[in-house]
Design a protein around this motif. Sequence first.
Motif, mmCIF file in Angstrom:
data_model
loop_
_atom_site.group_PDB
_atom_site.id
_atom_site.type_symbol
_atom_site.label_atom_id
_atom_site.label_comp_id
_atom_site.label_asym_id
_atom_site.label_seq_id
_atom_site.Cartn_x
_atom_site.Cartn_y
_atom_site.Cartn_z
ATOM 1 N N SER A 79 34.162 11.729 61.436
ATOM 2 C CA SER A 79 35.480 11.388 61.946
ATOM 3 C C SER A 79 35.442 9.961 62.477
ATOM 4 C CB SER A 79 35.833 12.353 63.088
ATOM 5 O OG SER A 79 37.086 12.079 63.632
ATOM 6 N N CYS A 96 37.912 20.692 65.386
ATOM 7 C CA CYS A 96 38.258 21.536 64.233
ATOM 8 C C CYS A 96 37.638 20.953 62.973
ATOM 9 C CB CYS A 96 39.774 21.634 64.081
ATOM 10 S SG CYS A 96 40.262 22.687 62.677
ATOM 11 N N ARG A 97 36.887 21.762 62.263
ATOM 12 C CA ARG A 97 36.249 21.319 61.016
ATOM 13 C C ARG A 97 37.261 21.068 59.902
ATOM 14 N NH1 ARG A 97 30.825 21.586 60.779
ATOM 15 N NH2 ARG A 97 29.741 22.944 62.235
ATOM 16 N N SER A 98 38.443 21.638 60.010
ATOM 17 C CA SER A 98 39.426 21.499 58.945
ATOM 18 C C SER A 98 40.353 20.296 59.158
ATOM 19 C CB SER A 98 40.249 22.781 58.834
ATOM 20 O OG SER A 98 41.182 22.677 57.794
ATOM 21 N N GLY A 100 40.420 18.269 62.078
ATOM 22 C CA GLY A 100 39.837 17.220 62.904
ATOM 23 C C GLY A 100 40.386 17.111 64.306
ATOM 24 N N TRP A 133 31.958 22.966 67.238
ATOM 25 C CA TRP A 133 32.670 22.866 65.961
ATOM 26 C C TRP A 133 33.213 24.233 65.572
ATOM 27 C CZ3 TRP A 133 33.346 18.212 63.603
ATOM 28 C CH2 TRP A 133 32.578 17.147 64.094
#
Length: 145
Positions: A79, A96-98, A100, A133
């Motif tokens: 990121s 959030c891993r999806s 961000g 995460w």
Amino acid sequence: MTGPRTKSTAGELRDAGLRVTAVRVALLETVRAGDHLDVEAIASGTRERVGHVSLQAVYEALRALTAAGLVRRIEPAGSPARFEGRVGDNHHHVVCRSCGVVADVDCAVGDAPCLAASEDHGFSIHEAEVNYWGLCPACSTSGST
């Protein structure tokens, strides 16, 4: 001025040994009003407050404000760097891993630096940085992975 702050932004800059400029005041106010903003969002918010400002000026001001301890820079893996106005309390983040999105997480347990290293290698440790995460509520319900 909102919240418990009694000192002006200009006064905080002076106390930190920084020259007070309209860009620095606007940038610090933008970071504090935002939520883990990236440089582009900070530049946009600063421009809304003072008009034209170069991206280079934003980077330079962020570098000075970070060095002075008035803003905190975080860099979640994969990121762009993000900046926040919450400083000095050694809090952590959930990412959030999806999508961000980043949110604050208070210190896990105990006194700062919250975590004791299993081996300090002779370092005098002042801070621990933890990123949790997962998936935010919106991404969890949308089926993102």
